[in-house]
Design an enzyme around this catalytic site. Structure first.
Site, short mmCIF file in Angstrom:
data_model
loop_
_atom_site.label_atom_id
_atom_site.label_comp_id
_atom_site.label_asym_id
_atom_site.label_seq_id
_atom_site.Cartn_x
_atom_site.Cartn_y
_atom_site.Cartn_z
N SER A 124 0.84 -1.21 0.00
CA SER A 124 0.00 0.00 0.00
C SER A 124 0.87 1.24 0.00
O SER A 124 1.99 1.23 0.52
CB SER A 124 -0.89 0.00 1.25
N TYR A 148 -1.52 -0.20 10.58
CA TYR A 148 -1.81 -0.86 9.29
C TYR A 148 -0.66 -0.67 8.32
O TYR A 148 -0.14 -1.63 7.74
CB TYR A 148 -3.10 -0.32 8.69
N LYS A 152 2.39 -3.41 6.62
CA LYS A 152 2.80 -3.55 5.22
C LYS A 152 4.30 -3.32 5.07
O LYS A 152 4.99 -4.04 4.32
CB LYS A 152 2.02 -2.56 4.35
#
Length: 351
Positions: A124, A148, A152
């Site tokens: 992302s 989050y 990643k």
């Protein structure tokens, strides 16, 4: 060639599955359905006219993952599975680290045991955090600002370490920006649980009468209309990007990261205006204070993907809005909409 698609019932996963099947790939789907719906994979089968195995399984259950690899000859993996809500990740960070990082480690360990070393990973643009300059290229410093994004980033580092230890791996890391839109059939699209976290599903739910008004966070940014600018990419362009990356890992080794975006930025109000033009609906909105961590301008430099993958986005914002609106009209309540609840024959499905 058989491709395992983890999280294949999700928004980007389903659209990529359609493209894979259309191009003649065999697919096997794993999904735990914690933030997706089994109906979605049935509709993939309906769109393509093809059956495929779908396992109701969790990557945290390593024994179950191993059993799936034993039952199938798998040549490559596209890894979408993961929790993805930024706000939730701040509230329950351990849940995100356990699910996203541990789940990926389990997957990679099983892949290694079975000699499957071709991997396309769904990362992302959140790994960049607030960039020092735009457009953002792949050499921009990684500075994820929430759990989050940090999951990643950690997974990307793990994948680099895996390659350093064993250079027979072939890995493509795809950092994509703001996926919107839906399949042109209107059968599959974005179906968020509860209140949408992203702009476009919120706009479309206001347009269809499900929500009263849109909240725009901040109108005092240094942009043409004061609202934040983002790089929005059609989910079908994103799906073809995964196929291009899959072809890349089959033909050459190494581990490389690629931005998937349009290279163009549009403001929140520009997106509202485009959706109003397409839907012929007025989108009422209110202005609220900026959200902590939001940046004024963020869009990609997708040159590396064009040069090395032979990929570039082709759909503009009006097409993105048009396909979103078609999906929302046909499915006002997402995959629970009764119009499309006819069962799809899929002998291969495993739940």
């Amino acid at each position: 060639m058989a491709v395992l698609v983890t999280g294949g019932a999700g928004y980007i996963g389903t659209h990529t599955c359609v493209e894979l099947l259309t191009k003649g790939y065999e697919i096997i789907v794993i999904d735990n359905f914690c933030n997706s719906n089994p109906e979605a994979v049935k509709r993939v089968s309906k769109i393509t006219g093809k059956d495929f195995k779908t396992y109701h399984a969790d990557l945290l259950d390593k024994d179950r993952v191993e059993a799936i690899f034993f039952e199938n000859k798998i040549d490559a993996v596209i890894h979408f599975a993961g929790l993805k809500a930024v706000g939730e990740s701040v509230a329950v960070p351990l849940k995100y680290y356990q699910n996203n990082v541990t789940g990926t480690m389990n997957l990679c360990e099983v892949m290694k045991q079975h000699g499957v070393k071709n991997l396309v990973f769904s990362s992302s643009a959140t790994v960049y955090g607030t960039p020092d300059q735009v457009p953002i290229d792949e050499n921009t410093k990684l500075n994820a600002l929430n759990p989050y994004g940090r999951t990643k980033k950690i997974i990307e580092e793990i994948l680099h370490d895996i390659y350093r230890s064993d250079q027979t791996w072939n890995i493509a890391i795809l950092r994509y920006f703001n996926p919107i839109g839906a399949h042109p059939s209107g059968y599959i699209g974005e179906d968020p649980s509860g209140i949408p976290n992203n702009l476009m599903p919120y706009i479309s739910q206001v347009a269809v009468g499900k929500r009263e008004q849109l909240t725009i966070f901040g109108k005092d940014y240094p942009t043409m209309d004061g609202t934040g600018i983002r790089d929005y990419i059609h989910v079908m362009d994103l799906a073809t990007g995964h196929l291009s990356a899959l072809e890349k890992v089959q033909s050459s080794g190494g581990v490389e990261a690629y931005n998937l975006g349009t290279g163009k930025g549009y403001s929140v109000l520009q997106m509202v205006e485009a959706f109003e033009e397409v839907s012929e609906k007025t989108i009422p909105y209110k202005i609220a204070e900026r959200r902590a961590g939001d940046t004024a301008i963020c869009f990609a430099n997708p040159t590396k993907a064009k040069n090395e993958l032979g990929w570039q986005a082709t759909r503009g914002i009006h097409k993105m809005c048009e396909d979103t609106w078609r999906w929302q009209q046909k499915n006002p309540n997402g995959y629970t909409t009764t119009e499309y609840q006819n069962p799809v024959h899929n002998d291969a499905a495993v739940f």
